[in-house]
Write an enzyme that holds these catalytic residues in place. Structure first.
Site, PDB file in Angstrom:
ATOM      1  N   ARG A   1       0.839  -1.398   0.028  1.00 23.49           N
ATOM      2  CA  ARG A   1      -0.020  -0.085  -0.014  1.00 23.49           C
ATOM      3  C   ARG A   1       0.922   1.244  -0.096  1.00 23.49           C
ATOM      4  O   ARG A   1       0.860   1.973  -0.965  1.00 23.49           O
ATOM      5  CB  ARG A   1      -0.946  -0.076   1.334  1.00 23.49           C
TER       6      ARG A   1
ATOM      7  N   HIS B   1       5.625   4.626  12.582  1.00 19.15           N
ATOM      8  CA  HIS B   1       5.691   4.685  11.279  1.00 19.15           C
ATOM      9  C   HIS B   1       6.745   5.788  10.567  1.00 19.15           C
ATOM     10  O   HIS B   1       6.036   6.809  10.486  1.00 19.15           O
ATOM     11  CB  HIS B   1       4.242   4.792  10.723  1.00 19.15           C
TER      12      HIS B   1
ATOM     13  N   HIS C   1       9.104   7.344   7.650  1.00 16.49           N
ATOM     14  CA  HIS C   1       9.525   7.563   6.411  1.00 16.49           C
ATOM     15  C   HIS C   1      11.097   7.711   6.377  1.00 16.49           C
ATOM     16  O   HIS C   1      11.487   8.406   7.486  1.00 16.49           O
ATOM     17  CB  HIS C   1       9.008   8.224   5.681  1.00 16.49           C
TER      18      HIS C   1
ATOM     19  N   CYS D   1       4.262   9.262   0.063  1.00 17.16           N
ATOM     20  CA  CYS D   1       2.928   9.751  -0.109  1.00 17.16           C
ATOM     21  C   CYS D   1       2.585  10.674  -1.025  1.00 17.16           C
ATOM     22  O   CYS D   1       3.506  11.524  -1.258  1.00 17.16           O
ATOM     23  CB  CYS D   1       2.691  10.354   1.385  1.00 17.16           C
TER      24      CYS D   1
ATOM     25  N   ASN E   1       9.037   4.163   3.262  1.00 17.21           N
ATOM     26  CA  ASN E   1       9.387   3.885   4.874  1.00 17.21           C
ATOM     27  C   ASN E   1      10.663   3.427   5.012  1.00 17.21           C
ATOM     28  O   ASN E   1      11.194   2.643   4.012  1.00 17.21           O
ATOM     29  CB  ASN E   1       8.294   2.898   5.043  1.00 17.21           C
TER      30      ASN E   1
END
Ligand code: HMG
Ligand code: MG
Length: 295
Positions: A13, A205, A207, A238, A247
């Protein structure tokens, strides 16, 4: 017994949503299955957002319905609104992830709403999902900085995190969307959120835009976090955050976790093979250090 860290694989995703070349649904399905077979306990499969906003995820229905689900593995999908939830229900979803941020400057660009509007929009999504026994995770983006606003007060991250927990989500993933954070800041932000909702509800989370992701994860592990998101081969970014890179690469994370004595359930060799395979599908070198060593 070794302490356990749950690694949430977000490559299919978060990794692919910003990919310029259209990746066939069959390749996405194979990627998801390889990741589950490598031992990842959670593989975020796709995203039921508006295909006008994120064309790469237009095949979400086909991807979610097409995966051979492995017992014990969760396959959450991103859902922005009730329309997305209905599509996810139709594809047989068992877990969703909703998302907002700690800065309205970002949510306006990403989901065309202020933070408050997004929380109101998500309320029926969360309620209807829980009513059908579908688990709900949530993301709070821009937790360490916003591409449009700059600094984001920790108090805002805490406020949005608490609001989502109060709505019934079981886990909040704190997103450094554009990878601006450093370990001290990550540690302070995490600690403030944990004081409000408990560490067992939080995930990291990060990046890796500025090469800080692994250091930030280490700081958060020391603080007590035991759920970490990562993307195979370091894929991603994103679409509504300029310059956001992938990430933290899952294989680099797993290497560190195993080296520190954590259990993850992941077979590192199988994961690296998957990273190399997927990078080949995209006709590029893996972004992770480990896959380059082993390639
Ligand atoms: P909008 O344009 O304000 O919404 O978008 P709308 O309700 O006016 O809908 C516009 C059109 O999209 C309509 O079609 C809807 O039917 C359709 P039209 O009438 O023009 O033909 N539509 C949908 N179609 C299919 N599925 C849906 C859906 N919803 C509307 N679910 C909206 C608002 C939230 C929908 C939009 O802004 C959107 O989809 N944004 C998603 C952006 C995105 O996916 N960003 C990346 C994920 S977030 C991220 O990566 C960060 C994270 O990794 C954590 C971190 O790193 O910090 C999670
Ligand atoms: Mg992300």
């Amino acid at each position: 017994m070794k302490p356990y860290v749950k690694v949430v694989e977000v490559g299919p995703r978060d990794g692919l949503q910003n990919e310029k070349q259209l990746v066939p649904a069959a390749t996405k399905i194979e990627l998801i299955q390889r990741l589950a077979d490598a031992g990842l306990p959670v593989v975020e499969a796709t995203s039921f957002v508006s295909p006008k906003w994120v064309p790469q995820m237009a095949d979400a229905d086909e991807v979610l319905a097409g995966i051979r689900r492995k017992a014990g593995v969760s396959y959450p999908v991103l859902v922005p609104n009730v329309q997305g939830l209905e599509r996810a229900f139709a594809a047989g979803v068992e877990e969703i992830a909703v998302f907002t941020a700690a800065s309205s400057a970002f949510t306006q660009k990403n989901i065309n709403a202020t933070v408050e509007e997004s929380l109101a929009r998500l309320a029926p999504v969360i309620e209807q999902a829980l009513a059908k026994n579908v688990k709900v995770r949530a993301y709070v983006s821009t937790a360490l900085g916003c591409p449009y606003q700059g600094d984001v007060p920790v108090s805002e991250v805490v406020r949005v995190t608490k609001a989502l927990v109060d709505q019934g989500v079981y886990e909040i993933s704190l997103g450094d969307t554009i990878g601006v954070g450093t370990p001290k800041k990550a540690r302070e932000m995490l600690r403030a959120c944990a004081d409000a909702v408990g560490m067992d509800k939080l995930a990291a989370h990060f990046h890796d835009t500025r090469g800080q992701a692994l250091a930030n994860v280490l700081a958060c592990l020391e603080e007590g976090v035991r759920v970490v998101d990562a993307s195979v081969s370091g894929l991603g970014g994103c679409p509504y955050a300029n310059g956001a890179s992938g990430n933290l690469a899952t294989e680099d994370l797993i290497y560190m976790l195993h080296g520190m004595g954590f259990e993850t359930g992941v077979n590192l060799d199988a994961l690296v093979d998957t990273a190399v395979w997927m990078s080949g599908q995209l006709d590029r070198l893996p972004a992770s250090k480990l896959a380059r060593v082993k390639r």
